[in-house]
Enzyme design. Sequence first.
Site, PDB file in Angstrom:
ATOM      1  N   GLU A   1       1.837  40.895  -9.018  1.00 25.66           N
ATOM      2  CA  GLU A   1       1.099  42.117  -8.683  1.00 25.66           C
ATOM      3  C   GLU A   1       1.743  43.357  -9.283  1.00 25.66           C
ATOM      4  OE1 GLU A   1       0.212  42.873  -4.527  1.00 25.66           O
ATOM      5  OE2 GLU A   1      -1.515  41.564  -4.610  1.00 25.66           O
TER       6      GLU A   1
ATOM      7  N   HIS B   1       8.469  15.337 -12.422  1.00 27.34           N
ATOM      8  CA  HIS B   1       7.591  14.162 -12.516  1.00 27.34           C
ATOM      9  C   HIS B   1       6.130  14.568 -12.583  1.00 27.34           C
ATOM     10  CE1 HIS B   1      10.930  11.298 -11.708  1.00 27.34           C
ATOM     11  NE2 HIS B   1      11.458  12.418 -11.226  1.00 27.34           N
TER      12      HIS B   1
ATOM     13  N   LYS C   1     -12.608  41.936  -4.276  1.00 28.05           N
ATOM     14  CA  LYS C   1     -13.036  42.427  -2.958  1.00 28.05           C
ATOM     15  C   LYS C   1     -14.410  43.083  -3.058  1.00 28.05           C
ATOM     16  CE  LYS C   1      -8.420  43.515  -1.211  1.00 28.05           C
ATOM     17  NZ  LYS C   1      -7.534  44.611  -0.869  1.00 28.05           N
TER      18      LYS C   1
HETATM   19  O1  PA5 Z   1       1.759  44.012  -2.189  1.00 25.30           O
HETATM   20  C1  PA5 Z   1       0.707  44.448  -1.747  1.00 25.30           C
HETATM   21  O2  PA5 Z   1       0.510  45.667  -1.621  1.00 25.30           O
HETATM   22  C2  PA5 Z   1      -0.398  43.507  -1.327  1.00 25.30           C
HETATM   23  O3  PA5 Z   1      -0.077  42.199  -1.620  1.00 25.30           O
HETATM   24  C3  PA5 Z   1      -0.648  43.635   0.164  1.00 25.30           C
HETATM   25  O4  PA5 Z   1       0.532  43.349   0.857  1.00 25.30           O
HETATM   26  C4  PA5 Z   1      -1.755  42.702   0.628  1.00 25.30           C
HETATM   27  O5  PA5 Z   1      -2.923  42.927  -0.110  1.00 25.30           O
HETATM   28  C5  PA5 Z   1      -2.055  42.918   2.115  1.00 25.30           C
HETATM   29  O6  PA5 Z   1      -2.402  44.249   2.353  1.00 25.30           O
HETATM   30  P1  PA5 Z   1      -2.393  44.864   3.801  1.00 25.30           P
HETATM   31  O7  PA5 Z   1      -1.018  44.834   4.326  1.00 25.30           O
HETATM   32  O8  PA5 Z   1      -2.907  46.243   3.594  1.00 25.30           O
HETATM   33  O9  PA5 Z   1      -3.326  44.027   4.645  1.00 25.30           O
END
Ligand code: PA5
Length: 431
Positions: A286, A307, A421
């Site tokens: 990310e 394996h 989303k």
């Molecule tokens: O690193 C990030 O920002 C994302 O992976 C969020 O943690 C994830 O989308 C969950 O978001 P939230 O805590 O707003 O539910």
Amino acid sequence: MITTKLSIAEAQYFLPLTAPAAPVEKAYQELVSKTGKGNDFLGWLDLPETVSTDLIAEINSTAKSLAATAEVIVVVGIGGSYLGARAVIEALQHPFKALLPHNKTPLVLFAGNSMGEDYHKGLMDLLDIKDYAVIVISKSGTTTEPAIAFRILKEHCEKKYGKLEAQKRIVAITDEKKGALKKLATEENYRTFVIPDDVGGRYSVLTPVGLLPIACAGFNIEKLIAGAKKMRNHLLQHPHLSENIAMQYAHTRFLLYKEDKKLELVVAYEPQLFFFIEWFKQLFGESDGKAGKGIFPAGAVFSTDLHSLGQYIQEGERHLFETVLSVEKVASHLPIPFDHNDLDGLNYLQQKSMHEINLTAEEGTRLAHLAGEVPNIRIVIPEISEEILGELIYFFEFSCALGGYLLNINPFDQPGVEAYKSNMFRLLGKK
Ligand code: PA5
């Protein structure tokens, strides 16, 4: 303390020998002076110092009070609101805790990190017969997966225990002011912990997001933070590539990337590190995968995956490098017994421990993969403990931020996550 054996000499076999240190040292200066991209999300840099003793005491006492009435604690969250806690808990806990009688601490289970209906129904079946508490975590407070799971759990909990008791069994971790979860927590009077504004989800393991579930599972969060603090001191005190292990790691990855090594396979030989690798994948995926750039973070557990993926790694497309999490000392000792008949031909291994054989497999694999032109980075971990995991967490967070700056992207946002989303909401007819 962890060390990096970057196998730089070996890596350099594939690299120009005189790669200048300037870009990574510039990235480091941008990070520590807080002048780089996304610098409003750098709260994690100082967390090991800023987490107060009061907050730690409150987390520990909440964990204790939840444990007093719950055999199971369900942690609801996804992405950064889930993986850090799971990584640490699974690395440290007995692999068969779920089946052991007389556990001193609750079993921590996870929900809302998928929309698997069978999984969640299975969890509800278990919660029908177990006493439980819920920790619901969402920084935005609006993420669909945990919100759905929490709605189901809330209803179950209220039916099972009654509204008042359910309120005592639910803890929310969310933004200080905004979001649907914050509103709900205030209305329902849940105990609440705050996720600081300047800490993004995937950098939040050293906030209550990670610390409360880890404390509930019975682990020492002070030691975890002490480890992170030790790594922070090391990294801040060493501004040059030659002595800073996060810079060395980020630098080597970047050079490999420029040499068309576009996939990093993070490997552990200890299966309890599986979720640590999942955490790594999320952190780096990310953070770095933007603007048509970034190393694809992948993971494997060896020798298991030798394996399955081993053939590809040895002889497939030459676009990958490996980062091995090499554990020097494990907690247990299991010698290979002598057998008079020796029908399986294993007497030559008599008296060796499984771990010694595992380390030999690691060295044999490293040599084979290097011969197959797969550069190898080794991160040497003295043992799997709270302190060392704290060091590792901070090391990877710091390296990840440096890697983002080397790619000239903002490592702290995730604009691409919105695409699925908005399609999903449109298809579901959300107004
Ligand atoms: O690193 C990030 O920002 C994302 O992976 C969020 O943690 C994830 O989308 C969950 O978001 P939230 O805590 O707003 O539910």
